[in-house]
Write an enzyme that holds these catalytic residues in place. Structure first.
Site, mmCIF file in Angstrom:
data_model
loop_
_atom_site.group_PDB
_atom_site.id
_atom_site.type_symbol
_atom_site.label_atom_id
_atom_site.label_comp_id
_atom_site.label_asym_id
_atom_site.label_seq_id
_atom_site.Cartn_x
_atom_site.Cartn_y
_atom_site.Cartn_z
ATOM 1 N N TYR A 11 0.827 -1.217 0.000
ATOM 2 C CA TYR A 11 0.000 0.000 0.000
ATOM 3 C C TYR A 11 0.863 1.271 0.000
ATOM 4 O O TYR A 11 0.863 2.056 -0.946
ATOM 5 C CB TYR A 11 -0.929 -0.059 1.226
ATOM 6 C CG TYR A 11 -1.783 1.152 1.476
ATOM 7 C CD1 TYR A 11 -2.004 1.593 2.765
ATOM 8 C CD2 TYR A 11 -2.405 1.839 0.436
ATOM 9 C CE1 TYR A 11 -2.807 2.699 3.031
ATOM 10 C CE2 TYR A 11 -3.218 2.943 0.674
ATOM 11 C CZ TYR A 11 -3.415 3.361 1.979
ATOM 12 O OH TYR A 11 -4.213 4.451 2.235
ATOM 13 N N ILE A 12 1.629 1.485 1.072
ATOM 14 C CA ILE A 12 2.428 2.715 1.156
ATOM 15 C C ILE A 12 3.614 2.637 0.200
ATOM 16 O O ILE A 12 3.981 3.615 -0.456
ATOM 17 C CB ILE A 12 2.888 2.957 2.617
ATOM 18 C CG1 ILE A 12 1.676 2.964 3.549
ATOM 19 C CG2 ILE A 12 3.662 4.274 2.736
ATOM 20 C CD1 ILE A 12 2.002 2.913 5.018
ATOM 21 N N ASN A 32 7.909 -9.923 -1.768
ATOM 22 C CA ASN A 32 7.672 -11.385 -1.848
ATOM 23 C C ASN A 32 6.215 -11.717 -2.150
ATOM 24 O O ASN A 32 5.808 -12.859 -2.129
ATOM 25 C CB ASN A 32 8.109 -12.072 -0.544
ATOM 26 C CG ASN A 32 7.219 -11.689 0.639
ATOM 27 O OD1 ASN A 32 6.281 -10.900 0.484
ATOM 28 N ND2 ASN A 32 7.506 -12.232 1.804
ATOM 29 N N ASN A 35 1.731 -10.074 0.758
ATOM 30 C CA ASN A 35 0.585 -9.237 1.119
ATOM 31 C C ASN A 35 0.404 -8.142 0.069
ATOM 32 O O ASN A 35 0.084 -6.998 0.380
ATOM 33 C CB ASN A 35 0.810 -8.609 2.514
ATOM 34 C CG ASN A 35 -0.461 -7.925 3.026
ATOM 35 O OD1 ASN A 35 -1.562 -8.281 2.632
ATOM 36 N ND2 ASN A 35 -0.291 -6.908 3.851
ATOM 37 N N PHE A 80 9.832 -0.930 3.591
ATOM 38 C CA PHE A 80 8.421 -1.075 3.989
ATOM 39 C C PHE A 80 8.087 -2.514 4.346
ATOM 40 O O PHE A 80 7.141 -2.775 5.071
ATOM 41 C CB PHE A 80 7.493 -0.671 2.831
ATOM 42 C CG PHE A 80 7.514 0.782 2.482
ATOM 43 C CD1 PHE A 80 8.172 1.239 1.345
ATOM 44 C CD2 PHE A 80 6.880 1.709 3.292
ATOM 45 C CE1 PHE A 80 8.173 2.589 1.007
ATOM 46 C CE2 PHE A 80 6.892 3.063 2.959
ATOM 47 C CZ PHE A 80 7.536 3.495 1.817
ATOM 48 N N LYS A 84 2.098 -6.430 9.272
ATOM 49 C CA LYS A 84 1.623 -5.204 9.943
ATOM 50 C C LYS A 84 0.238 -5.336 10.560
ATOM 51 O O LYS A 84 -0.383 -4.336 10.898
ATOM 52 C CB LYS A 84 1.635 -4.060 8.949
ATOM 53 C CG LYS A 84 0.871 -4.312 7.651
ATOM 54 C CD LYS A 84 0.235 -3.032 7.138
ATOM 55 C CE LYS A 84 -1.265 -3.148 7.281
ATOM 56 N NZ LYS A 84 -1.960 -1.917 7.043
ATOM 57 N N SER A 124 6.143 3.608 13.266
ATOM 58 C CA SER A 124 4.724 3.831 13.524
ATOM 59 C C SER A 124 4.525 4.561 14.840
ATOM 60 O O SER A 124 5.293 4.382 15.789
ATOM 61 C CB SER A 124 4.000 2.469 13.574
ATOM 62 O OG SER A 124 2.690 2.633 14.082
ATOM 63 N N TYR A 149 3.483 -6.659 17.035
ATOM 64 C CA TYR A 149 3.707 -5.811 15.850
ATOM 65 C C TYR A 149 4.376 -4.503 16.296
ATOM 66 O O TYR A 149 5.422 -4.109 15.795
ATOM 67 C CB TYR A 149 2.388 -5.511 15.139
ATOM 68 C CG TYR A 149 2.460 -4.288 14.279
ATOM 69 C CD1 TYR A 149 1.927 -3.073 14.729
ATOM 70 C CD2 TYR A 149 3.114 -4.311 13.058
ATOM 71 C CE1 TYR A 149 2.036 -1.921 13.962
ATOM 72 C CE2 TYR A 149 3.220 -3.175 12.290
ATOM 73 C CZ TYR A 149 2.685 -1.966 12.748
ATOM 74 O OH TYR A 149 2.798 -0.835 11.994
ATOM 75 N N LYS A 153 8.415 -2.737 15.802
ATOM 76 C CA LYS A 153 8.767 -1.380 15.341
ATOM 77 C C LYS A 153 9.733 -0.735 16.330
ATOM 78 O O LYS A 153 10.738 -0.141 15.966
ATOM 79 C CB LYS A 153 7.500 -0.517 15.211
ATOM 80 C CG LYS A 153 6.557 -0.939 14.099
ATOM 81 C CD LYS A 153 7.233 -0.872 12.744
ATOM 82 C CE LYS A 153 6.281 -1.250 11.620
ATOM 83 N NZ LYS A 153 6.969 -1.295 10.293
ATOM 84 N N LEU A 199 -9.990 1.038 9.760
ATOM 85 C CA LEU A 199 -11.272 1.727 9.652
ATOM 86 C C LEU A 199 -11.659 2.060 8.213
ATOM 87 O O LEU A 199 -12.766 1.698 7.760
ATOM 88 C CB LEU A 199 -11.242 3.029 10.473
ATOM 89 C CG LEU A 199 -12.511 3.885 10.390
ATOM 90 C CD1 LEU A 199 -13.714 3.155 10.972
ATOM 91 C CD2 LEU A 199 -12.309 5.217 11.112
ATOM 92 N N ARG A 294 -12.640 -2.074 21.004
ATOM 93 C CA ARG A 294 -11.764 -3.165 20.545
ATOM 94 C C ARG A 294 -10.592 -3.237 21.512
ATOM 95 O O ARG A 294 -9.989 -2.197 21.837
ATOM 96 C CB ARG A 294 -11.279 -2.884 19.125
ATOM 97 C CG ARG A 294 -10.286 -3.876 18.573
ATOM 98 C CD ARG A 294 -10.005 -3.631 17.092
ATOM 99 N NE ARG A 294 -9.291 -2.361 16.902
ATOM 100 C CZ ARG A 294 -8.905 -1.912 15.702
ATOM 101 N NH1 ARG A 294 -9.177 -2.600 14.610
ATOM 102 N NH2 ARG A 294 -8.270 -0.747 15.602
#
Ligand code: WQD
Length: 335
Positions: A11-12, A32, A35, A80, A84, A124, A149, A153, A199, A294
């Site tokens: 994504y990023i 790889n 994802n 990246f 995650k 993050s 996770y 980081k 979200l 959550r």
């Protein structure tokens, strides 16, 4: 100049590759595909007209990583590639420590051995946990991680801090707040595999009728409307921060061998405010209900962007509404 982007089909990563190419950098991607999808490579090419060099292998394969740096010289690395998903990391901690830390160590060892420098790390705001003071500055205390996770980081930042002390090596860690949205071309965007945890993809999939109803996780937080607050930053603004950071490293404008920057808008938005902004930006009515909190969620996080704005020389430019509109346009492109 040539730049390695690990996880560059993600994504990023994909949004950053587009900005790098449009800034004139030559890009090589290692991914790889665990994802991400190979189609993203063609989509990047269709946006910029330039096909990045692409190497498909796992950064845990030490020999492949070593061979790559033996045969490629790069002016910088933007890293990246990592697992995650916060929830998954709680269920599978060893997978997260192995993948996220093992990949980092293989990269750093190969770079040092071949005397290649300039490392940008995808960190993050999760390292702050629930900060005591808002907005959050870079010298806010680093809290015990809420998930494996988040811990990977934090540990990765510690590894980098020790490496730059022992070697002639320079790094920048960008601490992302909440990346959202998609490229205005709607050719690349977030591709959550399975049920979205985050979200915005859940919002757009609900509006698209893929999901029945959005669950708002709690409205009993100590916030103005009771729902949790986050700093949602357009992924294109986030991508651009990497270009600025890379130039800072390559041009040796850094003030210390490792620097940390909070990359956010500096503005906090509650879940209900995001829903209202989405409905306004897209004219789509969103079906949602309030449910329990959550586990592991914090009340509020938004960035103090002073250091990024002044020292790094970067500022978010796109609004929350623009990001939500781009996320919706991207959703409409999905089959
Ligand atoms: C945002 C807000 C939820 C889904 C995590 C990681 C962070 C980064 C981004 C990877 C929260 C609420 C969410 C839903 C909801 N991950 N929410 N209903 O948890 O702030 O950050 O993702 O890089 O490191 O910690 O992001 O998008 O999951 O949640 O009400 O269906 O939306 O409670 O308040 P989060 P999120």
């Amino acid at each position: 100049m040539k730049v390695l982007v690990t996880g560059g089909l993600g994504y990023i990563g994909s949004h950053t590759v587009v900005e790098l190419q449009q800034e004139g950098f030559e890009v090589v991607i290692i991914d790889n595909l665990s994802n991400s999808r190979i189609e993203v490579l063609d989509q990047i090419t269709s946006i910029t007209g330039i096909k990045p060099q692409f190497e498909q292998f796992d950064l845990l394969d030490k020999e492949k990583v070593s061979d790559f740096f033996n045969t490629n010289r790069v002016d910088g690395v933007i890293h990246f590639a990592a697992s995650k998903a916060v929830g998954e990391s709680v269920e599978k901690p060893l997978l997260y420590y192995q993948n996220n830390l093992g990949s980092l160590l293989n990269l750093l060892q190969a770079m040092l051995r071949t005397d290649q420098d300039h490392f940008i790390f995808s960190s993050s705001c999760t390292v702050y946990g629930q900060a005591d003071v808002l907005p959050i500055t870079e010298n806010a205390p680093i809290k015990p991680a809420e998930s494996p996770y988040g811990n990977t980081k934090k540990i990765s930042e510690d590894v980098l801090s020790d490496v730059v002390k022992a070697h002639d090596f320079h790094a920048i860690a960008l601490r992302y707040f909440n990346p959202i949205g998609a490229h205005p071309s709607a050719k690349i965007g977030e591709l959550p595999l399975g049920v979205p945890q985050n979200l915005i993809p859940y919002v757009t999939q609900t509006a698209a009728g893929i999901r029945e109803q959005l669950s708002v996780f709690g409205d009993d937080y100590p916030t103005p409307d009771g729902t949790a607050i986050r700093d949602y930053i357009h992924v294109v603004d986030l991508a651009k921060a990497h270009i600025v950071a890379l130039k800072r490293l390559v041009q040796k404008e850094y003030q210390s061998p490792i620097e940390f920057f909070n990359i956010g808008t500096g503005m906090g938005s509650s879940v209900l405010e995001v829903i209202q902004a989405f409905e306004k930006a897209t004219q789509q009515k969103l079906n949602y209900k309030i449910v329990d909190r959550r586990a592991g969620d914090i009340t509020a996080a938004y960035a103090d962007t002073t250091l990024a704005n002044t020292t790094l020389g970067w500022r978010a430019e796109k609004s929350l509404e623009e990001a939500l509109k781009d996320a919706w346009e991207w959703q409409l492109q999905q089959k």
